[in-house]
Design an enzyme around this catalytic site. Structure first.
Site, PDB file in Angstrom:
ATOM      1  N   SER A 260       7.502 -39.447 -36.464  1.00 51.28           N
ATOM      2  CA  SER A 260       7.138 -40.754 -35.906  1.00 51.28           C
ATOM      3  C   SER A 260       8.075 -41.091 -34.761  1.00 51.28           C
ATOM      4  O   SER A 260       9.238 -40.658 -34.740  1.00 51.28           O
ATOM      5  CB  SER A 260       7.240 -41.837 -36.978  1.00 51.28           C
ATOM      6  OG  SER A 260       7.136 -43.127 -36.407  1.00 51.28           O
ATOM      7  N   TYR A 293      13.049 -45.179 -43.623  1.00 48.00           N
ATOM      8  CA  TYR A 293      11.892 -44.457 -43.063  1.00 48.00           C
ATOM      9  C   TYR A 293      12.265 -43.815 -41.725  1.00 48.00           C
ATOM     10  O   TYR A 293      11.966 -42.635 -41.478  1.00 48.00           O
ATOM     11  CB  TYR A 293      10.726 -45.426 -42.885  1.00 48.00           C
ATOM     12  CG  TYR A 293       9.496 -44.798 -42.274  1.00 48.00           C
ATOM     13  CD1 TYR A 293       8.616 -44.037 -43.050  1.00 48.00           C
ATOM     14  CD2 TYR A 293       9.211 -44.957 -40.913  1.00 48.00           C
ATOM     15  CE1 TYR A 293       7.489 -43.457 -42.497  1.00 48.00           C
ATOM     16  CE2 TYR A 293       8.081 -44.375 -40.350  1.00 48.00           C
ATOM     17  CZ  TYR A 293       7.219 -43.631 -41.148  1.00 48.00           C
ATOM     18  OH  TYR A 293       6.107 -43.053 -40.587  1.00 48.00           O
TER      19      TYR A 293
END
EC number: 1.1.1.-
Length: 352
Positions: A260, A293
């Site tokens: 990401s 994350y």
């Protein structure tokens, strides 16, 4: 005309008529290609006109598409009880005139998996996709399976994995898809999955590390590690290590790690610039879901880069990717605030 004669194409008058030794065929998804039996090669462009074509519409009523033992398509006419290797839709082809790109980039953020795979035959390729029962993983599995690949959906829930398999088979009953249990929050489960896959004696051409959690409350896995770090990174790291030899033996092969852009918004170093392992699996007091994350995604990128450096000389490449900003999947399900943000962003972001 001299050029045509040199190429052996002077025997035909019509631009659409094929020269001797050539045959017109179609792929599973309707693209026309041409087989040269004299030189034993194939090409997408018509040997005379240089045009690309695709068939228009569905098969006529009563017809079904099958694949023989050599992987070649043939067509069954159930009404007249006959078979043929000639696609009945070839009488209704349309010319493919793709607009020439203004840049060197062929695909962009609006491209879909089906567009990118169009015209490709992945028969004989074996693919493992983690977290493939929903979201990006499912769409990837479906697209690859519909183009002939043998796809294994590695899912934490076998029942949800089997439901996904049935949805793919509903689109093409000949698809080669199966579900296997893989819980990345358990290193023992990762080991069992790898052993079960190896027992099938299959090659492995593509391993897609897709599964992830996002915004989950702090908790430890059965291995004593923070769950976001283990599921998003360490479980995949261990899986690749266990399957590395199979990948090498199947080369050319590839590993794809879904990371990401959020990997840019964190660090895994301490104030002195040294790697701080305590940041990877933090205590409850030091835990922040979004930061955990981001760190796991940074680990994905670093791992993929190093994996490519080590394995590319052996025919195994590795790439990490950013799938898109706030794609509306089930990734945000763990906190209502994230669900609200993803819902508001949905009209402006890419769909599955």
């Amino acid at each position: 005309m001299a050029a045509l004669k040199y190429a052996g194409l002077e025997d035909t008058d019509s631009e659409e008529e094929l020269p001797p030794g050539w045959e017109e065929r179609t792929t599973k998804d309707g693209w026309v290609y041409y087989a040269n039996h004299l030189e034993e090669k194939t090409q997408w462009e018509h040997p005379k006109s240089g045009k690309r074509k695709r068939v228009a519409g569905d098969l006529p009523y009563g017809w079904e598409q099958e694949t023989d033992e050599n992987g070649q398509l043939y067509f069954v006419d159930h009404i007249n009880k006959r078979t043929t290797y000639l696609d009945p839709r070839l009488a209704f082809t349309v010319e493919d005139n793709p607009a020439k790109p203004t840049t060197r980039q062929r695909y962009d953020g609006n491209s879909t998996a089906m567009e990118i795979l169009q015209g490709r035959d992945l028969s004989g390729k074996v693919v493992i996709i983690t977290g493939a029962n929903s979201g990006i993983g499912f769409e990837t599995a479906k697209s690859l399976a519909l183009h002939g690949a043998h796809v294994i959906l590695a899912c934490r829930s076998l029942s949800r994995g089997n439901d996904a398999v049935q949805r793919i088979l509903g689109e093409w009953h000949k698809a080669k898809v199966e579900a296997m249990t893989l819980d990345l929050a358990s290193l023992q489960s990762v080991q069992h999955f790898a052993e079960a896959f190896k027992s099938k004696n299959l090659p492995l051409h593509i391993l897609i590390c897709n599964a992830a959690v996002f915004g989950v409350p702090w908790c430890l896995t059965e291995d004593g590690l923070e769950s976001t770090f283990q599921v998003n990174h360490l479980g995949h790291f261990y899986l690749v290590q266990l399957l590395e030899e199979v990948l090498r033996q199947s080369s050319p092969a590839r590993v794809v790690v879904v990371s990401s852009e959020s990997h840019r918004f964190t660090e895994i170093k301490d104030s002195s610039g040294k790697l701080d392992f305590s940041l990877l699996s933090p205590s409850k007091k030091e835990y922040w879901a979004m930061l955990a994350y981001n760190r796991s995604k940074l680990c994905n990128v670093l791992f993929s880069n190093e994996l490519n450096r080590r394995l590319s000389p052996h025919g195994v490449t590795s790439n990490s990717l950013h799938p898109g900003n706030m794609i509306y999947s089930s990734l945000h399900r763990n906190w209502w605030v994230y669900t609200l943000l993803f819902t508001l962003a949905r009209p402006f972001t890419k769909s599955m």
